[in-house]
Write a protein that holds these residues in place. Structure first.
Motif, PDB file in Angstrom:
ATOM      1  N   LEU A  32      15.675  -6.579   2.794  1.00 19.49           N
ATOM      2  CA  LEU A  32      15.462  -7.943   3.282  1.00 19.49           C
ATOM      3  C   LEU A  32      14.948  -7.952   4.718  1.00 19.49           C
ATOM      4  O   LEU A  32      14.035  -8.708   5.063  1.00 19.49           O
ATOM      5  CB  LEU A  32      16.769  -8.739   3.194  1.00 19.49           C
ATOM      6  CG  LEU A  32      17.237  -9.085   1.788  1.00 19.49           C
ATOM      7  CD1 LEU A  32      18.718  -9.427   1.792  1.00 19.49           C
ATOM      8  CD2 LEU A  32      16.405 -10.206   1.196  1.00 19.49           C
ATOM      9  N   GLU A  33      15.555  -7.121   5.558  1.00 19.46           N
ATOM     10  CA  GLU A  33      15.175  -7.078   6.972  1.00 19.46           C
ATOM     11  C   GLU A  33      13.696  -6.740   7.136  1.00 19.46           C
ATOM     12  O   GLU A  33      13.009  -7.307   7.989  1.00 19.46           O
ATOM     13  CB  GLU A  33      16.044  -6.063   7.720  1.00 19.46           C
ATOM     14  CG  GLU A  33      15.794  -6.064   9.201  1.00 19.46           C
ATOM     15  CD  GLU A  33      16.680  -5.079   9.956  1.00 19.46           C
ATOM     16  OE1 GLU A  33      16.532  -5.004  11.182  1.00 19.46           O
ATOM     17  OE2 GLU A  33      17.506  -4.389   9.329  1.00 19.46           O
ATOM     18  N   ALA A  34      13.197  -5.830   6.302  1.00 19.97           N
ATOM     19  CA  ALA A  34      11.781  -5.452   6.379  1.00 19.97           C
ATOM     20  C   ALA A  34      10.864  -6.631   6.075  1.00 19.97           C
ATOM     21  O   ALA A  34       9.698  -6.643   6.485  1.00 19.97           O
ATOM     22  CB  ALA A  34      11.497  -4.299   5.416  1.00 19.97           C
ATOM     23  N   ARG A  35      11.384  -7.641   5.392  1.00 16.68           N
ATOM     24  CA  ARG A  35      10.609  -8.834   5.049  1.00 16.68           C
ATOM     25  C   ARG A  35      10.959 -10.024   5.946  1.00 16.68           C
ATOM     26  O   ARG A  35      10.492 -11.134   5.703  1.00 16.68           O
ATOM     27  CB  ARG A  35      10.878  -9.229   3.604  1.00 16.68           C
ATOM     28  CG  ARG A  35      10.337  -8.255   2.594  1.00 16.68           C
ATOM     29  CD  ARG A  35      10.817  -8.667   1.204  1.00 16.68           C
ATOM     30  NE  ARG A  35      10.083  -8.005   0.168  1.00 16.68           N
ATOM     31  CZ  ARG A  35       9.092  -8.555  -0.538  1.00 16.68           C
ATOM     32  NH1 ARG A  35       8.727  -9.787  -0.293  1.00 16.68           N
ATOM     33  NH2 ARG A  35       8.494  -7.875  -1.478  1.00 16.68           N
ATOM     34  N   LEU A  37      13.928 -11.388   6.113  1.00 16.65           N
ATOM     35  CA  LEU A  37      14.864 -12.213   5.368  1.00 16.65           C
ATOM     36  C   LEU A  37      16.285 -11.705   5.557  1.00 16.65           C
ATOM     37  O   LEU A  37      16.492 -10.617   6.091  1.00 16.65           O
ATOM     38  CB  LEU A  37      14.506 -12.194   3.870  1.00 16.65           C
ATOM     39  CG  LEU A  37      13.090 -12.677   3.515  1.00 16.65           C
ATOM     40  CD1 LEU A  37      12.809 -12.457   2.042  1.00 16.65           C
ATOM     41  CD2 LEU A  37      12.900 -14.131   3.898  1.00 16.65           C
ATOM     42  N   HIS A  41      19.066 -15.432   1.795  1.00 20.27           N
ATOM     43  CA  HIS A  41      17.885 -15.397   0.938  1.00 20.27           C
ATOM     44  C   HIS A  41      18.194 -14.634  -0.349  1.00 20.27           C
ATOM     45  O   HIS A  41      17.782 -15.051  -1.435  1.00 20.27           O
ATOM     46  CB  HIS A  41      16.710 -14.742   1.672  1.00 20.27           C
ATOM     47  CG  HIS A  41      16.286 -15.488   2.894  1.00 20.27           C
ATOM     48  ND1 HIS A  41      16.731 -15.128   4.155  1.00 20.27           N
ATOM     49  CD2 HIS A  41      15.490 -16.579   3.054  1.00 20.27           C
ATOM     50  CE1 HIS A  41      16.196 -15.960   5.039  1.00 20.27           C
ATOM     51  NE2 HIS A  41      15.448 -16.852   4.404  1.00 20.27           N
ATOM     52  N   ALA A  80       6.978 -18.174   1.151  1.00 21.77           N
ATOM     53  CA  ALA A  80       6.646 -16.765   0.947  1.00 21.77           C
ATOM     54  C   ALA A  80       6.188 -16.491  -0.485  1.00 21.77           C
ATOM     55  O   ALA A  80       5.840 -15.354  -0.818  1.00 21.77           O
ATOM     56  CB  ALA A  80       7.860 -15.894   1.279  1.00 21.77           C
ATOM     57  N   LEU A  82       8.057 -16.694  -3.198  1.00 20.01           N
ATOM     58  CA  LEU A  82       9.109 -16.022  -3.965  1.00 20.01           C
ATOM     59  C   LEU A  82       9.867 -16.980  -4.876  1.00 20.01           C
ATOM     60  O   LEU A  82      10.426 -16.566  -5.896  1.00 20.01           O
ATOM     61  CB  LEU A  82      10.084 -15.322  -3.012  1.00 20.01           C
ATOM     62  CG  LEU A  82       9.446 -14.238  -2.129  1.00 20.01           C
ATOM     63  CD1 LEU A  82      10.414 -13.788  -1.047  1.00 20.01           C
ATOM     64  CD2 LEU A  82       8.986 -13.066  -2.977  1.00 20.01           C
ATOM     65  N   LEU A 106      11.444  -8.875  -6.294  1.00 20.80           N
ATOM     66  CA  LEU A 106      12.299  -8.643  -5.125  1.00 20.80           C
ATOM     67  C   LEU A 106      13.769  -8.760  -5.511  1.00 20.80           C
ATOM     68  O   LEU A 106      14.575  -7.913  -5.131  1.00 20.80           O
ATOM     69  CB  LEU A 106      11.965  -9.627  -3.998  1.00 20.80           C
ATOM     70  CG  LEU A 106      12.842  -9.515  -2.752  1.00 20.80           C
ATOM     71  CD1 LEU A 106      12.780  -8.106  -2.143  1.00 20.80           C
ATOM     72  CD2 LEU A 106      12.433 -10.574  -1.734  1.00 20.80           C
TER      73      LEU A 106
END
Length: 144
Positions: A32-35, A37, A41, A80, A82, A106
């Protein structure tokens, strides 16, 4: 009054619970952090995946948060690409939520890390331990 030995064991249980939760959430947190989020989320993605076509109102109830707390993260997921929204057929004021293909991918990745961990732990601990864990978690959730 809880006796001292019991207090010590209960505090140890709290610590175990804290560390277990951290281990359970760490892999999805990194994804999540890489996105950009966070855990909220993931919760939204998870519960929308379990109930495609759910309304915002129903999601609020499942998550136990206010409309204000849900609005920002849900908007981010929609922007985003999603989470998709549709107008309700019976009530035109309601928004029906579902995951997009990217959102489903995801959510599967995030929850997949947690399912793999649970599978590993349940297999190592045995079926009686899994049943006991489920009973404990059910009691912690409370009635209803």
């Amino acid at each position: 009054m809880i006796d001292l030995n019991r207090q010590v064991r209960l505090r140890e249980a709290i610590e175990l619970f804290f560390h277990a939760y951290r281990a359970f959430t760490a892999p999805p947190d990194r994804i999540l952090e890489a996105r950009g989020l966070g855990r909220v989320h993931h919760r939204i993605l998870y519960f929308v995946a379990r109930s495609p076509g759910t309304t915002v109102t129903a999601l609020l109830g499942v998550l136990g948060v206010s409309k204000q707390a849900l609005n920002g993260p849900l908007r981010q997921l929609v922007e985003a690409g999603l989470v998709g929204t549709a107008t309700g057929t019976h009530d035109k004021r309601s928004k029906l939520l579902s995951l997009t293909e990217a959102g489903s991918a995801l959510e599967a990745e995030l929850s997949g890390t947690q399912m793999a961990l649970l599978e590993e732990v349940f297999t190592a601990a045995g079926p009686d331990a899994e049943q006991a864990w489920r009973a404990l978690m059910g009691k912690l959730c409370g009635p209803g």
